[in-house]
Design a protein around this motif. Structure first.
Motif, short mmCIF file in Angstrom:
data_model
loop_
_atom_site.label_atom_id
_atom_site.label_comp_id
_atom_site.label_asym_id
_atom_site.label_seq_id
_atom_site.Cartn_x
_atom_site.Cartn_y
_atom_site.Cartn_z
N PRO A 192 1.17 -1.56 0.21
CA PRO A 192 0.01 0.08 0.28
C PRO A 192 0.78 1.36 -0.51
CG PRO A 192 -1.24 -1.26 1.30
CD PRO A 192 0.00 -2.28 1.03
N GLU A 193 0.51 2.11 -0.87
CA GLU A 193 1.34 3.83 -0.20
C GLU A 193 1.75 4.38 0.89
OE1 GLU A 193 -0.20 5.90 -4.04
OE2 GLU A 193 1.50 6.85 -3.95
N ALA A 194 0.36 4.47 1.14
CA ALA A 194 1.19 4.15 2.51
C ALA A 194 2.35 3.86 3.73
CB ALA A 194 0.26 4.42 3.75
N ASP A 195 2.86 2.54 2.88
CA ASP A 195 3.50 1.66 4.02
C ASP A 195 5.24 1.71 3.06
OD1 ASP A 195 2.21 0.58 5.92
OD2 ASP A 195 0.57 0.14 4.00
N GLN A 196 5.15 2.06 1.81
CA GLN A 196 5.58 1.83 0.68
C GLN A 196 7.35 2.25 1.09
OE1 GLN A 196 4.70 3.46 -3.09
NE2 GLN A 196 3.22 1.98 -3.24
N GLN A 197 7.79 3.53 1.76
CA GLN A 197 8.45 4.48 2.72
C GLN A 197 9.21 4.05 3.74
OE1 GLN A 197 10.85 5.93 0.42
NE2 GLN A 197 8.70 5.79 -0.51
N ARG A 198 7.52 3.54 4.16
CA ARG A 198 7.96 3.09 5.39
C ARG A 198 9.10 1.09 5.89
NH1 ARG A 198 4.46 3.63 10.16
NH2 ARG A 198 6.74 3.49 11.62
N VAL A 199 8.86 0.55 4.77
CA VAL A 199 8.86 -0.69 4.26
C VAL A 199 10.66 -0.66 5.13
CG1 VAL A 199 7.19 -1.68 2.94
CG2 VAL A 199 8.96 -0.83 1.89
N PHE A 200 11.79 -0.25 4.28
CA PHE A 200 13.33 0.44 4.43
C PHE A 200 13.20 0.17 6.27
CE2 PHE A 200 11.97 1.57 0.28
CZ PHE A 200 12.65 0.39 -0.25
N GLU A 201 12.24 0.33 7.36
CA GLU A 201 12.69 0.72 8.62
C GLU A 201 12.48 -1.08 9.03
OE1 GLU A 201 9.59 2.79 10.72
OE2 GLU A 201 9.72 4.03 8.67
N ARG A 202 13.96 -0.70 10.37
CA ARG A 202 13.70 -1.95 11.11
C ARG A 202 12.76 -2.11 11.81
NH1 ARG A 202 20.10 -0.18 13.43
NH2 ARG A 202 21.16 -0.40 11.90
N PHE A 203 12.25 -4.20 11.67
CA PHE A 203 11.15 -3.59 11.77
C PHE A 203 10.00 -4.11 11.47
CE2 PHE A 203 14.79 -4.28 15.17
CZ PHE A 203 14.75 -5.55 15.17
N TYR A 204 9.78 -3.18 10.58
CA TYR A 204 8.39 -2.39 10.04
C TYR A 204 7.79 -3.77 9.06
CZ TYR A 204 5.03 0.34 8.66
OH TYR A 204 3.67 0.75 7.82
N ARG A 205 6.11 -4.70 9.63
CA ARG A 205 5.84 -5.20 8.64
C ARG A 205 4.56 -4.31 8.12
NH1 ARG A 205 7.23 -8.61 12.93
NH2 ARG A 205 8.64 -9.54 13.07
N VAL A 206 4.48 -4.72 6.67
CA VAL A 206 3.23 -4.21 6.66
C VAL A 206 1.79 -3.92 7.71
CG1 VAL A 206 1.39 -3.37 4.69
CG2 VAL A 206 3.67 -3.33 3.88
N ASP A 207 1.38 -5.46 7.78
CA ASP A 207 0.98 -6.39 8.32
C ASP A 207 0.62 -7.82 8.61
OD1 ASP A 207 -1.45 -7.49 6.54
OD2 ASP A 207 -2.09 -6.12 6.08
N LYS A 208 0.40 -7.80 10.03
CA LYS A 208 0.81 -8.99 10.54
C LYS A 208 0.08 -9.98 9.31
CE LYS A 208 3.00 -8.75 14.38
NZ LYS A 208 4.56 -9.10 14.36
N ALA A 209 -1.37 -9.67 9.25
CA ALA A 209 -2.25 -10.87 7.96
C ALA A 209 -0.60 -11.41 6.88
CB ALA A 209 -2.95 -10.82 8.43
N ARG A 210 0.01 -10.51 6.81
CA ARG A 210 0.46 -11.02 5.24
C ARG A 210 1.75 -11.65 5.25
NH1 ARG A 210 0.91 -6.29 0.86
NH2 ARG A 210 2.55 -5.59 1.39
N SER A 211 2.35 -11.23 6.44
CA SER A 211 3.75 -11.55 6.91
C SER A 211 4.30 -12.94 7.40
CB SER A 211 3.85 -10.75 7.92
OG SER A 211 3.72 -10.63 9.01
N ARG A 212 5.18 -13.02 6.97
CA ARG A 212 5.38 -14.78 7.17
C ARG A 212 5.03 -14.80 8.75
NH1 ARG A 212 10.39 -14.84 3.45
NH2 ARG A 212 10.63 -13.12 2.56
N ASN A 213 4.81 -15.90 8.85
CA ASN A 213 4.21 -16.65 10.09
C ASN A 213 5.53 -16.99 11.20
OD1 ASN A 213 4.16 -18.63 8.91
ND2 ASN A 213 2.53 -19.60 8.77
#
Ligand code: ADP
Length: 252
Positions: A192-213
């Motif tokens: 999502p656009e709102a997360d695009q710059q934040r994905v480079f931050e340490r420990f940032y995940r777009v959302d728990k549901a879609r992240s690797r379990n």
């Protein structure tokens, strides 16, 4: 934030000069806050697997070990959580590594990419994801092979993982004045656009549901960005939800 100190220099009991020193503490406070946040995040991330390991060990010792099914199941959880701890610790150490100590030598970027693709092939096959590579057979640069490997592995790994079944990953490597351009495009879920710059931050995940379990640490892209920075390059991304994402790295 500004800190001021006033120093009066006395000469024969008279104030001869007054020196006012102003410090701009904004940057220092910012760095201190980032370090504190990082330590808090690391502690939290490490605690989760440790809590699971000690919890399941306690349950086993409390009597569950006498049930063979529970014994196997809980030992598997303990093993999985211990592996996760190892991944986390390795990622954290990678992030803290001093770039000044890094080796620089002549490396064939094409070879690094091919080896990485070969290593990820099994995971891609499981998901029926096709990895399509376009590059010259040899692309020589003077650089850090370790850093290039981090960039290539993290980006292709994410492109496979966040792809759909039967999706495609397109990898392109091209020479660029004394360096190279590397791009990875996937046909996955997008960011999502709102997360695009934040994905480079340490420990940032777009959302728990879609992240690797289990595999994910939220550190992969932070490590990638740090590696790109260490090589003096740039990284950018273009993404459309449910269409796909392209990461492009240029290393001069
Ligand atoms: P993780 O270990 O969670 O994969 P990363 O730092 O590699 O951590 O990525 C951060 C987040 O960015 C991920 O949790 C995921 O939500 C998102 N992301 C990374 N790469 C992609 C991609 N190719 N497609 C969609 N989302 C992605």
């Amino acid at each position: 934030t500004v800190d001021a100190s006033i120093v009066a220099i006395r000469d024969d009991n008279q104030v001869a000069q007054v020196l006012v020193i102003l410090y701009d503490l904004t940057e220092i406070h910012h760095v201190e806050k980032m370090q504190a946040d990082f330590v808090a995040n690391v502690s939290h991330e490490l605690k989760t697997p440790v809590t699971a390991i000690s919890g399941f060990a306690e349950t086993l010792l409390g009597g569950a070990k006498d049930d063979p099914a529970a014994l196997t199941q809980f030992l598997e959880i303990i093993q999985k959580e211990a592996r996760r701890l190892t991944t986390l610790i390795n990622d954290i150490l990678t992030l803290q590594r001093n770039p000044a100590t890094e080796e620089r030598k002549t490396v064939n970027v094409a070879e690094i990419v091919q080896t990485t693709v070969n290593n990820l092939q099994k995971v891609a096959d499981k998901k029926h994801v096709k990895i399509d590579v376009t590059m010259p057979t040899e692309l020589l640069v003077t650089s850090s092979p370790g850093r290039i490997t981090q960039i290539v592995r993290n980006l292709i790994d994410n492109a496979v993982f966040y792809n759909r079944e039967h999706g495609v990953v397109k990898v392109v490597v091209q020479p660029e004045t004394a360096g190279f351009r590397f791009s990875v495009a996937d046909t996955g879920i997008g960011i999502p656009e709102a997360d695009q710059q934040r994905v480079f931050e340490r420990f940032y995940r777009v959302d728990k549901a879609r992240s690797r379990n289990n595999g994910g640490t939220g550190l992969g892209l932070a490590i990638t960005a740090e590696a790109v920075r260490a090589l003096g390059g740039s990284i950018s991304l273009h993404s459309e939800l449910n269409v796909g994402t392209t990461f492009t790295v240029v290393v001069p």
